[in-house]
Scaffold this motif. Structure first.
Motif, PDB file in Angstrom:
ATOM      1  N   LEU A 212       0.836  -0.904   0.254  1.00 17.95           N
ATOM      2  CA  LEU A 212      -0.115  -0.248  -0.319  1.00 17.95           C
ATOM      3  C   LEU A 212       0.736   1.129   0.062  1.00 17.95           C
ATOM      4  O   LEU A 212       0.628   1.909  -0.615  1.00 17.95           O
ATOM      5  CB  LEU A 212      -0.658   0.017   0.932  1.00 17.95           C
ATOM      6  N   MET A 215       1.831   2.763  -3.745  1.00 18.04           N
ATOM      7  CA  MET A 215       0.649   3.148  -4.465  1.00 18.04           C
ATOM      8  C   MET A 215       0.164   4.560  -4.163  1.00 18.04           C
ATOM      9  O   MET A 215       0.262   5.398  -2.606  1.00 18.04           O
ATOM     10  CB  MET A 215      -0.540   2.414  -3.727  1.00 18.04           C
ATOM     11  N   ASP A 219      -3.911   4.899  -8.109  1.00 17.47           N
ATOM     12  CA  ASP A 219      -4.042   4.094  -7.790  1.00 17.47           C
ATOM     13  C   ASP A 219      -5.031   3.510  -6.884  1.00 17.47           C
ATOM     14  O   ASP A 219      -5.739   2.332  -7.862  1.00 17.47           O
ATOM     15  CB  ASP A 219      -2.040   3.471  -7.249  1.00 17.47           C
ATOM     16  N   PHE A 220      -5.480   3.679  -5.742  1.00 22.55           N
ATOM     17  CA  PHE A 220      -6.710   3.157  -5.310  1.00 22.55           C
ATOM     18  C   PHE A 220      -7.977   3.451  -5.700  1.00 22.55           C
ATOM     19  O   PHE A 220      -8.998   2.439  -6.138  1.00 22.55           O
ATOM     20  CB  PHE A 220      -6.394   4.300  -3.682  1.00 22.55           C
ATOM     21  N   ILE A 223      -9.405   1.149  -8.367  1.00 24.37           N
ATOM     22  CA  ILE A 223     -10.075   0.007  -6.779  1.00 24.37           C
ATOM     23  C   ILE A 223     -11.306   0.233  -6.958  1.00 24.37           C
ATOM     24  O   ILE A 223     -11.946   1.044  -6.605  1.00 24.37           O
ATOM     25  CB  ILE A 223      -9.216  -0.525  -5.399  1.00 24.37           C
ATOM     26  N   VAL A 226     -13.797   2.789  -5.181  1.00 20.40           N
ATOM     27  CA  VAL A 226     -13.241   3.333  -4.146  1.00 20.40           C
ATOM     28  C   VAL A 226     -13.773   4.524  -5.192  1.00 20.40           C
ATOM     29  O   VAL A 226     -13.930   5.049  -6.524  1.00 20.40           O
ATOM     30  CB  VAL A 226     -11.645   3.827  -4.312  1.00 20.40           C
ATOM     31  N   GLU A 231     -10.053   7.860  -2.283  1.00 20.98           N
ATOM     32  CA  GLU A 231      -8.707   7.311  -2.483  1.00 20.98           C
ATOM     33  C   GLU A 231      -7.548   8.475  -1.981  1.00 20.98           C
ATOM     34  O   GLU A 231      -6.735   8.133  -1.805  1.00 20.98           O
ATOM     35  CB  GLU A 231      -8.487   7.141  -4.503  1.00 20.98           C
ATOM     36  N   ILE A 234      -7.807   7.843   1.439  1.00 15.95           N
ATOM     37  CA  ILE A 234      -7.343   5.563   2.060  1.00 15.95           C
ATOM     38  C   ILE A 234      -5.823   6.223   1.605  1.00 15.95           C
ATOM     39  O   ILE A 234      -4.652   5.917   2.605  1.00 15.95           O
ATOM     40  CB  ILE A 234      -7.766   4.995   0.231  1.00 15.95           C
ATOM     41  N   ALA A 235      -4.439   7.196   0.423  1.00 16.74           N
ATOM     42  CA  ALA A 235      -3.971   7.471   0.479  1.00 16.74           C
ATOM     43  C   ALA A 235      -3.307   8.250   2.059  1.00 16.74           C
ATOM     44  O   ALA A 235      -2.026   8.226   2.068  1.00 16.74           O
ATOM     45  CB  ALA A 235      -3.617   8.190  -0.530  1.00 16.74           C
ATOM     46  N   ILE A 264     -11.672  -3.321   0.090  1.00 14.19           N
ATOM     47  CA  ILE A 264     -11.354  -1.850  -1.106  1.00 14.19           C
ATOM     48  C   ILE A 264      -9.564  -2.249  -0.142  1.00 14.19           C
ATOM     49  O   ILE A 264      -8.733  -2.247  -1.561  1.00 14.19           O
ATOM     50  CB  ILE A 264     -11.014  -0.703  -0.546  1.00 14.19           C
ATOM     51  N   ILE A 265      -8.887  -2.752   0.720  1.00 12.57           N
ATOM     52  CA  ILE A 265      -7.443  -2.632   1.083  1.00 12.57           C
ATOM     53  C   ILE A 265      -7.289  -3.891   0.646  1.00 12.57           C
ATOM     54  O   ILE A 265      -6.141  -4.494  -0.123  1.00 12.57           O
ATOM     55  CB  ILE A 265      -7.768  -3.162   2.763  1.00 12.57           C
ATOM     56  N   ALA A 268      -6.596  -3.877  -3.734  1.00 10.13           N
ATOM     57  CA  ALA A 268      -5.250  -2.859  -3.217  1.00 10.13           C
ATOM     58  C   ALA A 268      -3.868  -3.726  -3.444  1.00 10.13           C
ATOM     59  O   ALA A 268      -3.349  -3.977  -3.679  1.00 10.13           O
ATOM     60  CB  ALA A 268      -5.640  -1.878  -2.467  1.00 10.13           C
TER      61      ALA A 268
END
Length: 352
Positions: A212, A215, A219-220, A223, A226, A231, A234-235, A264-265, A268
Protein backbone atom coordinates in the motif's frame (compact mmCIF):
# COMPACT_ATOMS: atom_id res chain seq x y z
CA UNK A 1 -33.02 -31.55 -9.85
CA UNK A 2 -29.62 -29.85 -9.92
CA UNK A 3 -29.46 -26.97 -7.44
CA UNK A 4 -26.79 -24.30 -7.58
CA UNK A 5 -25.60 -22.60 -4.40
CA UNK A 6 -23.22 -19.65 -4.09
CA UNK A 7 -21.24 -20.02 -0.86
CA UNK A 8 -18.00 -19.34 0.99
CA UNK A 9 -17.87 -22.11 3.65
CA UNK A 10 -15.40 -20.06 5.69
CA UNK A 11 -15.49 -22.59 7.30
CA UNK A 12 -18.38 -25.00 6.71
CA UNK A 13 -20.85 -25.46 9.60
CA UNK A 14 -24.07 -27.40 10.24
CA UNK A 15 -26.17 -24.67 8.64
CA UNK A 16 -24.41 -25.23 5.33
CA UNK A 17 -24.91 -28.99 5.59
CA UNK A 18 -28.60 -28.40 6.39
CA UNK A 19 -28.95 -26.26 3.25
CA UNK A 20 -27.35 -28.95 1.07
CA UNK A 21 -29.60 -31.65 2.57
CA UNK A 22 -32.76 -29.54 2.28
CA UNK A 23 -32.43 -28.94 -1.46
CA UNK A 24 -31.69 -32.61 -2.18
CA UNK A 25 -35.19 -34.04 -1.75
CA UNK A 26 -34.66 -36.98 -4.14
CA UNK A 27 -31.97 -39.61 -4.55
CA UNK A 28 -30.96 -38.26 -7.94
CA UNK A 29 -30.81 -34.60 -6.86
CA UNK A 30 -27.43 -32.87 -6.97
CA UNK A 31 -25.81 -29.73 -5.57
CA UNK A 32 -23.35 -27.57 -7.49
CA UNK A 33 -21.49 -25.06 -5.33
CA UNK A 34 -19.94 -21.88 -6.62
CA UNK A 35 -17.52 -21.24 -3.77
CA UNK A 36 -15.24 -18.29 -3.04
CA UNK A 37 -11.61 -19.19 -3.55
CA UNK A 38 -8.85 -18.10 -1.19
CA UNK A 39 -10.37 -14.69 -0.45
CA UNK A 40 -13.86 -13.96 0.82
CA UNK A 41 -16.50 -11.28 0.52
CA UNK A 42 -15.79 -9.90 4.00
CA UNK A 43 -12.53 -8.58 2.57
CA UNK A 44 -10.41 -11.19 4.34
CA UNK A 45 -8.28 -14.25 3.63
CA UNK A 46 -10.27 -17.49 3.74
CA UNK A 47 -9.13 -19.25 6.93
CA UNK A 48 -8.69 -22.52 5.02
CA UNK A 49 -7.53 -22.81 1.42
CA UNK A 50 -10.08 -23.40 -1.32
CA UNK A 51 -9.22 -27.06 -1.92
CA UNK A 52 -9.57 -27.92 1.77
CA UNK A 53 -12.95 -26.17 1.85
CA UNK A 54 -14.03 -27.84 -1.41
CA UNK A 55 -13.28 -31.26 0.11
CA UNK A 56 -15.33 -30.35 3.18
CA UNK A 57 -18.23 -29.32 0.92
CA UNK A 58 -18.10 -32.63 -0.96
CA UNK A 59 -18.04 -34.58 2.31
CA UNK A 60 -21.16 -32.75 3.53
CA UNK A 61 -23.60 -32.87 0.63
CA UNK A 62 -22.17 -30.97 -2.34
CA UNK A 63 -21.45 -32.88 -5.55
CA UNK A 64 -19.46 -30.41 -7.65
CA UNK A 65 -17.51 -27.33 -6.51
CA UNK A 66 -16.61 -24.49 -8.88
CA UNK A 67 -14.43 -21.56 -7.80
CA UNK A 68 -15.64 -17.98 -7.55
CA UNK A 69 -12.31 -16.26 -8.39
CA UNK A 70 -10.80 -13.61 -6.10
CA UNK A 71 -11.61 -10.74 -8.47
CA UNK A 72 -15.31 -11.49 -7.89
CA UNK A 73 -15.42 -13.01 -4.40
CA UNK A 74 -14.06 -9.73 -2.99
CA UNK A 75 -16.71 -7.49 -4.56
CA UNK A 76 -19.68 -5.90 -2.79
CA UNK A 77 -22.85 -8.01 -2.43
CA UNK A 78 -24.10 -6.96 -5.87
CA UNK A 79 -20.94 -7.95 -7.76
CA UNK A 80 -20.41 -11.09 -5.66
CA UNK A 81 -23.93 -12.34 -6.33
CA UNK A 82 -23.92 -11.37 -10.01
CA UNK A 83 -20.72 -13.37 -10.61
CA UNK A 84 -21.88 -16.35 -8.57
CA UNK A 85 -25.20 -16.57 -10.40
CA UNK A 86 -23.42 -16.13 -13.74
CA UNK A 87 -21.11 -19.06 -13.02
CA UNK A 88 -23.95 -21.37 -11.95
CA UNK A 89 -26.18 -20.50 -14.90
CA UNK A 90 -23.33 -20.78 -17.40
CA UNK A 91 -22.78 -24.45 -16.45
CA UNK A 92 -25.87 -25.38 -18.44
CA UNK A 93 -26.72 -28.13 -15.92
CA UNK A 94 -28.10 -26.17 -12.95
CA UNK A 95 -31.93 -26.08 -12.83
CA UNK A 96 -32.44 -23.68 -9.93
CA UNK A 97 -30.56 -21.53 -7.45
CA UNK A 98 -30.98 -21.83 -3.70
CA UNK A 99 -29.70 -19.77 -0.78
CA UNK A 100 -30.06 -19.58 2.97
CA UNK A 101 -31.73 -16.43 4.29
CA UNK A 102 -33.14 -15.06 7.52
CA UNK A 103 -36.39 -14.55 5.58
CA UNK A 104 -37.62 -17.46 3.46
CA UNK A 105 -40.57 -15.55 1.99
CA UNK A 106 -39.41 -15.61 -1.63
CA UNK A 107 -42.22 -13.27 -2.72
CA UNK A 108 -41.16 -10.59 -0.21
CA UNK A 109 -37.51 -10.97 -1.24
CA UNK A 110 -38.43 -10.72 -4.94
CA UNK A 111 -40.46 -7.57 -4.32
CA UNK A 112 -37.44 -5.87 -2.75
CA UNK A 113 -35.15 -7.21 -5.48
CA UNK A 114 -37.35 -5.68 -8.19
CA UNK A 115 -37.37 -2.33 -6.40
CA UNK A 116 -33.58 -2.34 -6.22
CA UNK A 117 -33.45 -2.50 -10.03
CA UNK A 118 -35.24 0.85 -10.22
CA UNK A 119 -32.76 3.59 -11.17
CA UNK A 120 -34.91 6.29 -9.58
CA UNK A 121 -34.77 4.41 -6.26
CA UNK A 122 -31.00 4.22 -6.53
CA UNK A 123 -30.98 8.00 -6.93
CA UNK A 124 -33.02 8.29 -3.72
CA UNK A 125 -30.51 6.09 -1.94
CA UNK A 126 -27.60 8.20 -3.22
CA UNK A 127 -29.39 11.34 -1.98
CA UNK A 128 -29.93 9.74 1.42
CA UNK A 129 -26.21 8.87 1.62
CA UNK A 130 -25.39 12.56 1.46
CA UNK A 131 -26.58 12.68 5.07
CA UNK A 132 -23.34 10.87 5.85
CA UNK A 133 -24.69 7.33 6.21
CA UNK A 134 -23.65 4.09 4.50
CA UNK A 135 -25.30 2.63 1.40
CA UNK A 136 -26.79 -0.19 3.50
CA UNK A 137 -28.36 2.22 5.99
CA UNK A 138 -29.64 4.50 3.22
CA UNK A 139 -31.14 1.54 1.38
CA UNK A 140 -33.07 0.38 4.46
CA UNK A 141 -34.27 3.93 5.06
CA UNK A 142 -35.54 4.46 1.52
CA UNK A 143 -37.19 1.04 1.23
CA UNK A 144 -38.57 1.21 4.79
CA UNK A 145 -37.95 -2.48 5.45
CA UNK A 146 -36.24 -4.48 8.19
CA UNK A 147 -35.58 -7.39 5.82
CA UNK A 148 -32.37 -5.78 4.56
CA UNK A 149 -30.96 -5.44 8.07
CA UNK A 150 -29.88 -9.07 7.85
CA UNK A 151 -26.82 -10.08 5.77
CA UNK A 152 -28.17 -13.19 4.10
CA UNK A 153 -31.38 -11.42 3.13
CA UNK A 154 -29.25 -8.79 1.40
CA UNK A 155 -27.47 -11.50 -0.59
CA UNK A 156 -30.81 -13.17 -1.35
CA UNK A 157 -32.23 -10.03 -2.96
CA UNK A 158 -29.08 -9.68 -5.05
CA UNK A 159 -29.22 -13.31 -6.24
CA UNK A 160 -32.83 -12.72 -7.27
CA UNK A 161 -31.83 -9.56 -9.11
CA UNK A 162 -29.55 -11.49 -11.47
CA UNK A 163 -31.01 -15.01 -11.61
CA UNK A 164 -32.99 -16.14 -14.65
CA UNK A 165 -33.45 -19.61 -13.14
CA UNK A 166 -36.08 -20.37 -10.45
CA UNK A 167 -34.89 -19.59 -6.92
CA UNK A 168 -35.50 -21.17 -3.52
CA UNK A 169 -34.97 -19.45 -0.16
CA UNK A 170 -34.24 -21.78 2.77
CA UNK A 171 -34.76 -20.46 6.30
CA UNK A 172 -31.48 -20.24 8.18
CA UNK A 173 -31.36 -22.28 11.38
CA UNK A 174 -29.24 -21.87 14.50
CA UNK A 175 -27.85 -18.56 15.71
CA UNK A 176 -27.53 -15.39 13.70
CA UNK A 177 -24.78 -14.49 11.25
CA UNK A 178 -22.38 -13.27 13.94
CA UNK A 179 -23.59 -15.47 16.79
CA UNK A 180 -21.39 -17.46 19.15
CA UNK A 181 -22.85 -20.91 18.38
CA UNK A 182 -19.96 -22.68 16.66
CA UNK A 183 -22.31 -25.31 15.17
CA UNK A 184 -24.12 -22.75 13.03
CA UNK A 185 -21.80 -19.73 12.83
CA UNK A 186 -18.69 -19.43 10.67
CA UNK A 187 -17.50 -16.42 12.69
CA UNK A 188 -17.71 -18.42 15.92
CA UNK A 189 -15.83 -21.31 14.31
CA UNK A 190 -13.11 -18.97 13.09
CA UNK A 191 -12.61 -17.68 16.62
CA UNK A 192 -11.94 -21.22 17.83
CA UNK A 193 -9.51 -22.25 15.10
CA UNK A 194 -5.80 -22.78 15.72
CA UNK A 195 -4.04 -19.67 14.36
CA UNK A 196 -0.99 -21.75 13.42
CA UNK A 197 -3.05 -23.68 10.85
CA UNK A 198 -4.99 -20.91 9.16
CA UNK A 199 -4.21 -18.13 6.73
CA UNK A 200 -4.99 -14.54 7.64
CA UNK A 201 -4.18 -11.03 6.50
CA UNK A 202 -2.86 -10.31 9.98
CA UNK A 203 -0.01 -12.80 9.46
CA UNK A 204 1.30 -10.86 6.46
CA UNK A 205 0.42 -7.39 7.73
CA UNK A 206 3.80 -5.87 6.87
CA UNK A 207 3.58 -7.19 3.32
CA UNK A 208 0.17 -5.56 2.96
CA UNK A 209 1.35 -2.23 4.35
CA UNK A 210 4.48 -2.36 2.18
CA UNK A 211 2.37 -2.82 -0.97
CA UNK A 212 0.00 0.00 0.00
CA UNK A 213 2.89 2.39 0.71
CA UNK A 214 4.02 2.03 -2.91
CA UNK A 215 0.59 3.25 -4.11
CA UNK A 216 -0.66 6.78 -4.74
CA UNK A 217 -4.20 8.16 -4.56
CA UNK A 218 -4.69 7.62 -8.30
CA UNK A 219 -3.74 3.95 -7.86
CA UNK A 220 -6.44 3.46 -5.21
CA UNK A 221 -8.94 5.04 -7.57
CA UNK A 222 -8.59 1.96 -9.83
CA UNK A 223 -9.96 -0.26 -7.06
CA UNK A 224 -13.65 -1.20 -7.10
CA UNK A 225 -15.60 0.72 -4.44
CA UNK A 226 -13.32 3.76 -4.42
CA UNK A 227 -14.90 7.06 -5.53
CA UNK A 228 -15.82 10.59 -4.44
CA UNK A 229 -12.42 11.39 -2.98
CA UNK A 230 -12.12 8.21 -0.90
CA UNK A 231 -8.81 7.55 -2.68
CA UNK A 232 -7.32 10.62 -0.99
CA UNK A 233 -8.52 9.52 2.42
CA UNK A 234 -6.99 6.07 1.90
CA UNK A 235 -3.66 7.47 0.68
CA UNK A 236 -3.43 9.77 3.70
CA UNK A 237 -4.30 6.93 6.09
CA UNK A 238 -1.66 4.66 4.52
CA UNK A 239 1.03 7.26 5.27
CA UNK A 240 0.05 7.33 8.94
CA UNK A 241 -1.01 3.76 9.78
CA UNK A 242 1.45 1.31 11.36
CA UNK A 243 -1.01 -1.61 11.38
CA UNK A 244 -3.88 -2.76 9.20
CA UNK A 245 -6.29 -2.35 12.11
CA UNK A 246 -5.18 1.25 12.52
CA UNK A 247 -5.53 1.76 8.78
CA UNK A 248 -9.16 0.59 8.85
CA UNK A 249 -9.90 2.95 11.74
CA UNK A 250 -8.33 5.95 10.00
CA UNK A 251 -10.40 5.37 6.86
CA UNK A 252 -13.67 4.48 8.61
CA UNK A 253 -16.58 6.95 8.68
CA UNK A 254 -20.34 6.48 9.04
CA UNK A 255 -20.54 6.43 5.27
CA UNK A 256 -17.93 3.72 4.70
CA UNK A 257 -18.68 0.37 6.34
CA UNK A 258 -15.80 -1.74 7.69
CA UNK A 259 -16.57 -4.50 5.19
CA UNK A 260 -16.24 -2.08 2.27
CA UNK A 261 -12.92 -0.78 3.58
CA UNK A 262 -11.59 -4.31 4.11
CA UNK A 263 -12.50 -5.25 0.54
CA UNK A 264 -10.81 -2.16 -0.87
CA UNK A 265 -7.59 -2.76 1.10
CA UNK A 266 -7.52 -6.44 0.17
CA UNK A 267 -8.09 -5.71 -3.52
CA UNK A 268 -5.35 -3.06 -3.39
CA UNK A 269 -2.93 -5.57 -1.82
CA UNK A 270 -3.73 -8.14 -4.51
CA UNK A 271 -3.79 -5.58 -7.33
CA UNK A 272 -7.29 -6.49 -8.50
CA UNK A 273 -8.54 -4.27 -11.31
CA UNK A 274 -9.11 -4.56 -15.04
CA UNK A 275 -11.20 -7.75 -14.90
CA UNK A 276 -14.32 -8.38 -17.05
CA UNK A 277 -17.72 -7.94 -15.38
CA UNK A 278 -18.26 -11.70 -15.09
CA UNK A 279 -15.78 -14.59 -14.61
CA UNK A 280 -14.32 -15.72 -17.97
CA UNK A 281 -14.04 -19.43 -17.08
CA UNK A 282 -15.34 -22.24 -14.85
CA UNK A 283 -12.59 -23.47 -12.51
CA UNK A 284 -13.37 -26.91 -11.10
CA UNK A 285 -12.14 -27.44 -7.53
CA UNK A 286 -13.64 -30.85 -6.77
CA UNK A 287 -16.37 -33.42 -7.41
CA UNK A 288 -17.77 -36.81 -6.36
CA UNK A 289 -19.32 -39.45 -8.63
CA UNK A 290 -22.49 -37.42 -9.19
CA UNK A 291 -20.35 -34.38 -9.82
CA UNK A 292 -18.27 -36.30 -12.35
CA UNK A 293 -21.43 -36.99 -14.38
CA UNK A 294 -22.44 -33.34 -14.14
CA UNK A 295 -19.00 -32.30 -15.30
CA UNK A 296 -19.32 -34.61 -18.29
CA UNK A 297 -22.63 -32.92 -19.20
CA UNK A 298 -21.09 -29.48 -18.68
CA UNK A 299 -18.47 -30.17 -21.31
CA UNK A 300 -21.35 -30.12 -23.81
CA UNK A 301 -23.60 -27.48 -22.25
CA UNK A 302 -21.36 -24.89 -20.57
CA UNK A 303 -21.11 -21.42 -22.09
CA UNK A 304 -17.67 -20.76 -20.58
CA UNK A 305 -14.37 -22.69 -20.84
CA UNK A 306 -13.93 -25.36 -18.16
CA UNK A 307 -10.58 -25.27 -16.35
CA UNK A 308 -9.09 -27.98 -14.15
CA UNK A 309 -5.42 -27.17 -14.67
CA UNK A 310 -3.10 -24.64 -16.29
CA UNK A 311 -2.85 -26.54 -19.57
CA UNK A 312 -6.64 -26.26 -20.05
CA UNK A 313 -6.35 -22.49 -20.51
CA UNK A 314 -6.78 -20.98 -23.95
CA UNK A 315 -4.81 -17.86 -24.87
CA UNK A 316 -7.66 -15.51 -23.91
CA UNK A 317 -8.29 -17.18 -20.53
CA UNK A 318 -4.64 -17.75 -19.54
CA UNK A 319 -3.90 -14.18 -18.32
CA UNK A 320 -6.80 -14.31 -15.84
CA UNK A 321 -5.83 -17.75 -14.57
CA UNK A 322 -2.24 -16.60 -14.12
CA UNK A 323 -3.51 -13.67 -12.06
CA UNK A 324 -5.36 -16.16 -9.83
CA UNK A 325 -2.09 -18.08 -9.41
CA UNK A 326 -0.43 -14.85 -8.26
CA UNK A 327 -3.26 -14.22 -5.78
CA UNK A 328 -2.64 -17.67 -4.31
CA UNK A 329 1.07 -16.85 -3.97
CA UNK A 330 0.05 -13.79 -1.92
CA UNK A 331 -2.47 -15.84 0.07
CA UNK A 332 0.33 -18.24 0.99
CA UNK A 333 2.07 -15.41 2.86
CA UNK A 334 -0.88 -15.42 5.27
CA UNK A 335 0.28 -18.54 7.12
CA UNK A 336 2.48 -18.21 10.19
CA UNK A 337 4.89 -20.41 8.26
CA UNK A 338 4.48 -19.03 4.71
CA UNK A 339 4.15 -21.39 1.76
CA UNK A 340 6.18 -21.05 -1.45
CA UNK A 341 4.89 -19.82 -4.80
CA UNK A 342 3.27 -22.01 -7.49
CA UNK A 343 1.07 -24.11 -5.18
CA UNK A 344 -1.86 -23.16 -7.44
CA UNK A 345 -0.15 -24.55 -10.51
CA UNK A 346 0.71 -27.80 -8.69
CA UNK A 347 -2.75 -28.28 -7.15
CA UNK A 348 -5.03 -31.14 -8.11
CA UNK A 349 -8.81 -31.31 -8.31
CA UNK A 350 -10.36 -32.90 -5.20
CA UNK A 351 -12.14 -36.19 -5.95
CA UNK A 352 -14.30 -37.69 -3.18
Amino acid sequence: MVTGIVCELNPLHKGHKYLFETVKSGENDSVVCCMSGNFVQRGEFAVLDKFTRAKSALQNGADLVIELPAAYSTLSAEGFCRAGVDILESTGVVNRIAFGAECDDIAALKEISEKLKDKSLQKEIALKMKEGISYAAARCGVLKTDILKYPNNILATEYLKFASLPCLAVKRIGCGHNGDDSEYSSSALRERMNEDKISSLKNCEKAVLAKLRTMKAEDFLKIDGVSEGLENRIAAAVEEACSVKELYSLIKTKRYAHSRIRRIILRAYLGIYGFPENPPYLRILGFNEKGRKLLSQMKKSASKPIITKLSDCSADVLPYFKRECLFTDLYNLGYKKPLPCATEQRSRVIIV
